[in-house]
Enzyme design. Sequence first.
Site, PDB file in Angstrom:
ATOM      1  CD  GLU A   1      -1.104  14.419   7.429  1.00  0.00           C
ATOM      2  OE1 GLU A   1      -1.877  13.884   8.361  1.00  0.00           O
ATOM      3  OE2 GLU A   1       0.146  14.479   7.582  1.00  0.00           O
TER       4      GLU A   1
ATOM      5  CG  PHE B   1      -7.616  17.047  20.507  1.00  0.00           C
ATOM      6  CD1 PHE B   1      -6.390  17.305  20.928  1.00  0.00           C
ATOM      7  CD2 PHE B   1      -7.621  15.800  19.716  1.00  0.00           C
ATOM      8  CE1 PHE B   1      -5.173  16.376  20.652  1.00  0.00           C
ATOM      9  CE2 PHE B   1      -6.640  14.965  19.250  1.00  0.00           C
ATOM     10  CZ  PHE B   1      -5.555  15.334  19.747  1.00  0.00           C
ATOM     11  CD  GLN B   2      -5.664  15.753  15.875  1.00  0.00           C
ATOM     12  OE1 GLN B   2      -6.376  15.335  15.330  1.00  0.00           O
ATOM     13  NE2 GLN B   2      -4.337  15.269  16.054  1.00  0.00           N
TER      14      GLN B   2
ATOM     15  CG  MET C   1      20.456  26.568  -6.634  1.00  0.00           C
ATOM     16  SD  MET C   1      21.456  26.819  -8.143  1.00  0.00           S
ATOM     17  CE  MET C   1      20.635  25.895  -9.248  1.00  0.00           C
TER      18      MET C   1
END
Length: 552
Positions: A49, A111-112, A468
């Site tokens: 995602e 849930f979720q 860096m």
Amino acid sequence: MKLSGAEILLKSLQAEGVDTIFGYPGGQALPIYDALYDSDIRHILTRHEQGAAHAADGYARATGRPGVCLATSGPGATNLVTGIANAYMDSVPMVAITGQVSRALLGRDSFQEADIIGITLPITKHSYLVEDPSELARVVKEAFHVATTGRPGPVLIDMPKDVSSGMFDYEASGELQLPGYSPVKDGEPGRVLEAARAIAASKRPVIYAGGGVVISGAHNELLQLAELLMAPVCTTLLGMDGFPGNHPLSLGMLGMHGTKYANFAVCECDLLIAVGARFNDRVTGKLETFAPEAKIIHIDIDPAEIGKNVRVDIPIVGDVKRVLKQLLAVLQPGLGEAWRDRIQAWKKEYPLSYCDNGRLKPQSIIKEIYNLTGGAARVTTEVGQHQMWTAQYYTFTKPRSFITSGGFGTMGFGLPAAIGVQVGCPDDVVFDIAGDGSIQMNIQEMCTAVNYELPVNVAILDNGVLGMVRQWQELFYNRRYSQTELSNPDFVKLAEAYGAEGIRVTKPAEVAPALEQAIRSSKPVMIDFIVDREENVLPMVPPGGSIGKMLG
């Protein structure tokens, strides 16, 4: 006409001109994905995602149209957070759509379930939880309007599953009514005249241009202003493609890794004209010593940015393009030769340079990418040394050609952003200039590029360390190299495992042939350039120091 909430959503997206969504499916977003099965909207399935959010970001920056990303609830939604924050910091128009548990399950630790509205509140322009299905079409219309107007930014739409799956009466959204939201577009005429008088009185003006120039499409007006005044132009990292880097008035980037002549010019100018920039700490260095002799004009569409970081003498709130047009209408040509001569002397005395000792140098690779593409490529970067070398050594000449993570400094941005750029600009050559550390943050998106036959080119400047961070440890931590050494995979074999082309380059003579091979290829290509791990990005202003005092 009755439609499912998901169908209403997609119809509303199409009404906004959306042709592409970057996303990843999951349980609470399944009704939307089911509706997408029959939709004309193209869906790009990323492998994470976060990759979807960065791809939508890259698409938006390259095309000027809002990017759209889609994820399910809970971990799917929270995986978008870094990408949303990145878009927020860099003022990128984006609409993020998340699935959510059904309304009856909200607030029950289902849930979720995650309160994605609360989580993203500080990093979005606005957020919507769609609890009333009759408002869905209006919400979508408002979301795109808010995302793309004023100072652009991400907007989130959270869709409970029973809203997306239920059947409702559909009616297209009418006229927008947002009485509390009316961004100022034109500068206040009195302030514009005051700025014109200050410019006329100036002997040593410098124009400081930021990403707002690119966002507003004001590159032509900026060029006219610079040439009318014969005033030098320095830019922020995000403003580099807003002014041609090969123009005689270009000073390049200023700030921590800016050119010496840009930093010196700002230190000695008597007038600083800030155009669509926000005086980030990486630009200003020690505030007390930033432009100490200058009167400051600040043009920005976001009133909250004016005076936030530095004192401002003449504030002008408005769209950069429109304000510059107002300013050009009342300005007279000018600028003495003495200031021009001083700038040119600095350019000759302090050019960007590196030690060309016959070994493979990252700076020379970036210059070769520019030479072989004629500067016509769209360039993304990850974050680190390679990003700063790109800003220093690739000469950007056209707007929306440099897509990089500025304010948030997000490692892993470049590859998924390059995918979004390639989707939005299919006929352009796209390069992601990467580091061997950053590229591994979202390297799984090579699979996305292969699956959709997107010929993005990834140039890895492989120094075997977190470059860096290692540079800071060398300069400021007595070479105590804590956790910066990398044990990398074989990037050539990894590229081939994904179905892309892999090339390894170890000698300067191999650089041009490898790049030419990549540009000719119709497949994604990953080139592993083995470079010196001790190479540093110079000049460099030590953290907290004055931009007039640089290392290197």
